[in-house]
Design an enzyme around this catalytic site. Structure first.
Site, mmCIF file in Angstrom:
data_model
loop_
_atom_site.group_PDB
_atom_site.id
_atom_site.type_symbol
_atom_site.label_atom_id
_atom_site.label_comp_id
_atom_site.label_asym_id
_atom_site.label_seq_id
_atom_site.Cartn_x
_atom_site.Cartn_y
_atom_site.Cartn_z
ATOM 1 C CD GLU A 1 -58.356 44.426 -28.578
ATOM 2 O OE1 GLU A 1 -58.492 43.247 -28.941
ATOM 3 O OE2 GLU A 1 -57.731 44.758 -27.554
ATOM 4 C CG ASP B 1 -25.670 30.635 -49.544
ATOM 5 O OD1 ASP B 1 -24.617 30.766 -50.154
ATOM 6 O OD2 ASP B 1 -26.513 31.536 -49.401
HETATM 7 N N1 4GX Z 1 -46.609 38.555 -36.132
HETATM 8 N N2 4GX Z 1 -49.252 41.149 -33.231
HETATM 9 C C1 4GX Z 1 -49.890 43.351 -34.140
HETATM 10 C C2 4GX Z 1 -51.951 44.446 -33.371
HETATM 11 C C3 4GX Z 1 -52.586 44.258 -34.694
HETATM 12 C C4 4GX Z 1 -53.658 43.388 -34.882
HETATM 13 C C5 4GX Z 1 -54.225 43.280 -36.143
HETATM 14 C C6 4GX Z 1 -52.606 44.804 -36.944
HETATM 15 C C7 4GX Z 1 -53.700 44.002 -37.162
HETATM 16 C C8 4GX Z 1 -47.865 39.634 -34.687
HETATM 17 C C9 4GX Z 1 -47.394 38.367 -35.095
HETATM 18 C C10 4GX Z 1 -48.783 39.887 -33.571
HETATM 19 C C11 4GX Z 1 -50.279 41.268 -32.217
HETATM 20 C C12 4GX Z 1 -48.777 42.411 -33.760
HETATM 21 C C13 4GX Z 1 -51.390 42.200 -32.630
HETATM 22 N N3 4GX Z 1 -52.065 44.942 -35.715
HETATM 23 N N4 4GX Z 1 -47.326 40.510 -35.512
HETATM 24 N N5 4GX Z 1 -50.879 43.495 -33.057
HETATM 25 N N6 4GX Z 1 -47.697 37.187 -34.541
HETATM 26 O O1 4GX Z 1 -49.143 38.948 -32.909
HETATM 27 O O2 4GX Z 1 -46.558 39.853 -36.394
#
Ligand code: 4GX
Length: 258
Positions: free
Chosen positions: A114, A167
């Site tokens: 989560e 670029d």
């Molecule tokens: N671009 N996810 C991270 C778990 C989570 C949730 C909250 C940290 C805080 C995502 C995106 C993405 C799904 C990666 C939830 N980690 N990451 N994960 N779009 O959807 O970068």
């Protein structure tokens, strides 16, 4: 440049390093990527990285201790950048890729479940990055995207020609259409100008196509740009002719175009 990735699925990165331009950058020593298993930074028998959320509710949350310990062990100096991949992050784009590529060390934290204990975002990282408005099953694919896109900004990773084209995206426009042999394919031709041998004319055509495509598909990109006077003229002529309302090369129009 060095990138460190913190994840509970280090084996997911093998395919990413195994081919293409990223592999070549690694082989040439232009880029160094180290993948770290978050579980190596736990101290209990079960190597537990997650726990139930305070306040109750569904799912699990990544514990802060292993994440803090991993970053503290990996971080070289105060100049290193630390980012958490998360849908709540600032949207990753070409400009940010270029900025990140100029850091000596970039540490990427891949969350799962989560989410990650908020104290990681509050006091460990320089920021959160999102690759788009959708929910992934974990941060790993987002880390591939970030490393792949920023690798092209490391000097020597891509050839001169593509850096000129890079670029041109960096200038904020969509790419012009590309064609190769055969000259006639299933009734679809190739724009005549590309056989003219006149490179000034070809460059002008490509510029016009870039502007036209951007205007049709991504007018939001044009709004952010300071166009040169000749680009402004081209754009006005495209609008006057109504060209940006025609289907582009993704459309169904066939045959030799002008
Ligand atoms: N671009 N996810 C991270 C778990 C989570 C949730 C909250 C940290 C805080 C995502 C995106 C993405 C799904 C990666 C939830 N980690 N990451 N994960 N779009 O959807 O970068």
């Amino acid at each position: 440049m060095r990138v460190d990735i913190i994840t509970i699925f280090p084996e997911m990165f093998a395919a990413f390093f195994s081919g293409g331009i990223v592999r070549r950058a690694l082989d040439k020593g232009l880029l160094e990527v180290c993948v770290h298993n978050l579980r190596d930074y736990t101290h209990d028998r079960h190597k537990q990285v997650d726990d139930r959320p305070f306040g109750g509710g569904e799912g699990m949350v990544l514990k802060p201790e292993p994440v803090f310990e991993a970053v503290e062990a990996i971080k070289k100096d105060g100049a290193s950048l630390v980012y958490l991949l998360s849908p709540q992050g600032q949207r990753f784009d070409s400009a940010m890729g270029q900025r990140l590529a100029s850091a000596g060390q970039l540490i990427l934290i891949c969350g799962r479940y989560e989410g990650v204990d908020e104290r990681v975002s509050r006091s460990l990282v320089d920021g959160e990055l999102s690759i788009g408005d959708y929910v992934l099953t974990g941060g790993e694919p987002a880390a591939w995207v970030v490393v792949d896109a920023l690798s092209r900004f490391i000097p020597g990773v891509v050839g001169k020609d593509s850096s000129v084209r890079r670029d041109s995206f960096f200038q904020g426009l969509l790419d012009y259409p590309h064609y190769t042999r055969p000259r006639l394919f299933r009734g679809m031709g190739v724009p005549q100008v590309l056989f003219s041998g006149n490179h000034a004319k070809i460059d002008a055509w490509r510029r016009r196509q870039s502007l036209q495509k951007t205007l049709t598909l991504r007018p939001d990109l044009l709004e952010k740009l300071e166009l040169a006077d000749d680009d402004k003229e081209l754009l006005e002529s495209i609008i006057k002719k109504g060209k940006h309302h025609e289907p582009d090369s993704n459309g169904r129009k066939q045959g030799t175009e002008d």
